[in-house]
Enzyme design. Sequence first.
Site, short mmCIF file in Angstrom:
data_model
loop_
_atom_site.label_atom_id
_atom_site.label_comp_id
_atom_site.label_asym_id
_atom_site.label_seq_id
_atom_site.Cartn_x
_atom_site.Cartn_y
_atom_site.Cartn_z
N ARG A 191 1.04 -1.39 0.12
CA ARG A 191 -0.13 0.31 -0.21
C ARG A 191 0.70 1.26 0.09
O ARG A 191 0.49 2.27 0.18
CB ARG A 191 -0.80 -0.47 1.30
CG ARG A 191 -2.25 0.02 1.57
CD ARG A 191 -3.38 0.06 0.89
NE ARG A 191 -4.76 0.31 1.21
CZ ARG A 191 -5.48 -0.57 1.71
NH1 ARG A 191 -5.32 -1.79 1.49
NH2 ARG A 191 -6.33 -0.55 2.40
N ARG A 238 -22.04 -0.09 0.02
CA ARG A 238 -21.52 -1.71 0.43
C ARG A 238 -22.14 -1.83 2.01
O ARG A 238 -21.93 -0.94 2.25
CB ARG A 238 -19.47 -1.55 0.47
CG ARG A 238 -18.90 -2.68 0.50
CD ARG A 238 -18.01 -2.98 -0.32
NE ARG A 238 -16.63 -2.32 0.37
CZ ARG A 238 -15.12 -2.00 -0.18
NH1 ARG A 238 -15.32 -3.64 -1.57
NH2 ARG A 238 -15.01 -2.04 0.44
#
Length: 211
Positions: free
Chosen positions: A88, A127
Amino acid sequence: MKITLLGPPGAGKGTVAKALMAYDGSVQISTGDILRAAVAAGTELGKQVEARMAAGDLVTDELIMSIMEQRLQEEDCQQGYLLDGFPRTLPQAQALKALLQKLGEKLDCALELDIPRDVIIDRLTTRRTCTNCGEIYNVKSKPPRVEGICDVCGSEVVQRDDETEEAIEHRLEVYNEQTAPLIDFYRDEDLLVSVPTSEMEAVMEAIKSRL
Ligand code: AMP
């Protein structure tokens, strides 16, 4: 296949990883899932990362690398793996490269899901996630059969703390600042495959032509 999936939160990395896993038996390794499980279990690790995760900030590179150094040497990784949400940051990408060199391995490709920002925001705010098994739902396109209850395991389905509109804006900023530079890193390593969609047909085509 040893693949890392790149793309902002909500790009569809988890969904693509699951489909690829079914295709060739590689394991999906999601650092986000590992950390959420630690938070849910109330372990030392969980307590250490909980606040940063809820705020949409990254946890430290050292912590992630110590988890991944162990994880990538487990038996099930021999068949290949799909890294979802890792690396990341540039230091993580460099540390992963060094770790794989030490193990005599290398990535086959870094697959970037290059999805427009408005699609991402819409996907993430709608979501919902099962608190127990992690199954993903969407209030518009894939609601659970009974509202708030997981079809798979019957546990509660909720909106994640880091998927409120405010947290999402922040996570996208964090992505642009800390993770987007990996696209150039993997392009320079000649490993980058970029697709403008998370549709599986297009993703499979891109991977097959690369491999
Ligand atoms: P994800 O499910 O991949 O969106 O990850 C959820 C959260 O877990 C992130 O917002 C970070 O707080 C943390 N996290 C997951 N993977 C990493 C990573 N490779 N490096 C740092 N933090 C991470």
